[in-house]
Design an enzyme around this catalytic site. Structure first.
Site, PDB file in Angstrom:
ATOM      1  N   ASP A  45      19.058  11.907  85.828  1.00  0.00           N
ATOM      2  CA  ASP A  45      18.712  12.249  87.200  1.00  0.00           C
ATOM      3  C   ASP A  45      17.283  11.847  87.561  1.00  0.00           C
ATOM      4  O   ASP A  45      17.021  11.420  88.688  1.00  0.00           O
ATOM      5  CB  ASP A  45      18.884  13.753  87.418  1.00  0.00           C
ATOM      6  CG  ASP A  45      20.354  14.161  87.474  1.00  0.00           C
ATOM      7  OD1 ASP A  45      21.193  13.309  87.777  1.00  0.00           O
ATOM      8  OD2 ASP A  45      20.645  15.342  87.206  1.00  0.00           O
ATOM      9  N   GLU A 114      12.946  18.399  95.858  1.00  0.00           N
ATOM     10  CA  GLU A 114      12.138  19.527  96.297  1.00  0.00           C
ATOM     11  C   GLU A 114      10.652  19.212  96.257  1.00  0.00           C
ATOM     12  O   GLU A 114      10.221  18.295  95.546  1.00  0.00           O
ATOM     13  CB  GLU A 114      12.396  20.767  95.439  1.00  0.00           C
ATOM     14  CG  GLU A 114      11.767  20.741  94.052  1.00  0.00           C
ATOM     15  CD  GLU A 114      12.623  20.109  92.989  1.00  0.00           C
ATOM     16  OE1 GLU A 114      12.052  19.427  92.112  1.00  0.00           O
ATOM     17  OE2 GLU A 114      13.849  20.278  93.024  1.00  0.00           O
ATOM     18  N   THR A 154      20.496  22.658  93.680  1.00  0.00           N
ATOM     19  CA  THR A 154      21.038  23.068  92.376  1.00  0.00           C
ATOM     20  C   THR A 154      20.074  22.767  91.233  1.00  0.00           C
ATOM     21  O   THR A 154      20.396  23.050  90.081  1.00  0.00           O
ATOM     22  CB  THR A 154      22.366  22.356  92.072  1.00  0.00           C
ATOM     23  OG1 THR A 154      22.141  20.941  91.996  1.00  0.00           O
ATOM     24  CG2 THR A 154      23.404  22.649  93.140  1.00  0.00           C
ATOM     25  N   SER A 159      17.422  27.263  89.501  1.00  0.00           N
ATOM     26  CA  SER A 159      16.986  27.872  88.238  1.00  0.00           C
ATOM     27  C   SER A 159      16.072  29.070  88.470  1.00  0.00           C
ATOM     28  O   SER A 159      15.938  29.918  87.585  1.00  0.00           O
ATOM     29  CB  SER A 159      16.278  26.835  87.364  1.00  0.00           C
ATOM     30  OG  SER A 159      14.993  26.519  87.864  1.00  0.00           O
TER      31      SER A 159
END
Length: 253
Positions: A45, A114, A154, A159
């Site tokens: 990712d 983010e 996600t 988390s």
């Protein structure tokens, strides 16, 4: 998408990704990015985010040669052109971060997942949070805070117990990291048009860094975050395995 005739392959530096790169280039050839119809990214990712940030305006089809691979498709070398032709495309608008550091410099960056503020010293951070120019939280004592897109909800956001946001929803998640005061503050869901501003209180005593998809600046005095509708990143997924389905699965895992 239409059946692609020109594929540009790119890979992370890991041994697994490099081996896949060599295999696929041997099978399908390598086209310079300026002549490509599509980019195939091999890695995890983090590498997918790097590839999307690199721009070029091309759709990116990721194949997992990393660990988690939330944004990646399964690695299969055979019939790649057919898979690319059948792939579903999702468009993601990133966040735009603007921050001032203690030396007076202004830093700007885009974030697909983010923007996070994190304490960099032993003491908790103190943040004043404003939305669209109005102070909403005079003082958040915390380890940090996150503004997340639906695509990134996600990841780090989840988390720290932030909400998972549906893909395509015009909202952002604002989530505290280890919030101490107000103790019961649960974060907020904001319209994507919102301008979120963090002012760092007692910045000398409680230094804070800002991070946009792993591009960090520190120490910051204030940070502004907003959605950037003028930029659209294009991601390809195998049919039935797009971001909407992946987000749904995360909620029932």
């Amino acid at each position: 998408m239409n059946r692609p005739n020109h594929i540009h392959f790119t890979a992370s530096g890991s041994e697994t990704a490099q081996a896949a790169f060599a295999e696929l280039v041997a099978l399908y050839g390598q086209v310079p990015i300026g002549a490509a119809d599509v980019i195939v990214a091999l890695g995890g990712d983090g590498f997918m985010l790097q590839t999307l940030h690199a721009g070029a305006g091309l759709p990116v089809y990721g194949m997992n040669r990393g660990s988690v691979g939330f944004m990646m498709n399964d690695y299969v070398a055979e019939d790649l052109p057919a898979r690319l032709a059948a792939a579903e495309e999702a468009e993601i608008n990133p966040l735009a971060m603007r921050a001032q550091t203690a030396d007076g410099a202004i830093h700007e960056a885009l974030a697909i997942n983010e923007v996070s503020l994190l304490r960099v010293g032993p003491q908790a951070a103190k943040l004043r949070i404003s939305v669209n120019g109005r102070v909403r939280l005079e003082e958040l004592v915390c380890d940090g805070a996150i503004v997340s897109t639906p695509a990134g909800s996600t990841a780090y956001n989840y988390s720290v117990h932030g909400p998972i946001l549906p893909i395509g929803s015009d909202v952002l998640a604002l989530t505290g990291i280890a919030s101490f005061r107000p103790r019961r503050w649960q974060g907020a869901i904001l319209p994507s048009s919102a301008l979120v501003r963090f002012d760092v209180l007692e910045a000398d005593k409680r230094p804070v860094m800002a991070d946009a998809d792993s591009r960090s600046v520190k120490p910051v005095l204030w940070v502004e975050v907003r959605s950037e509708p003028g930029v659209a990143h294009r991601i390809l997924f195998d049919p039935g395995h797009g971001l909407e389905e992946r987000l749904m699965r995360e909620q029932f895992a």
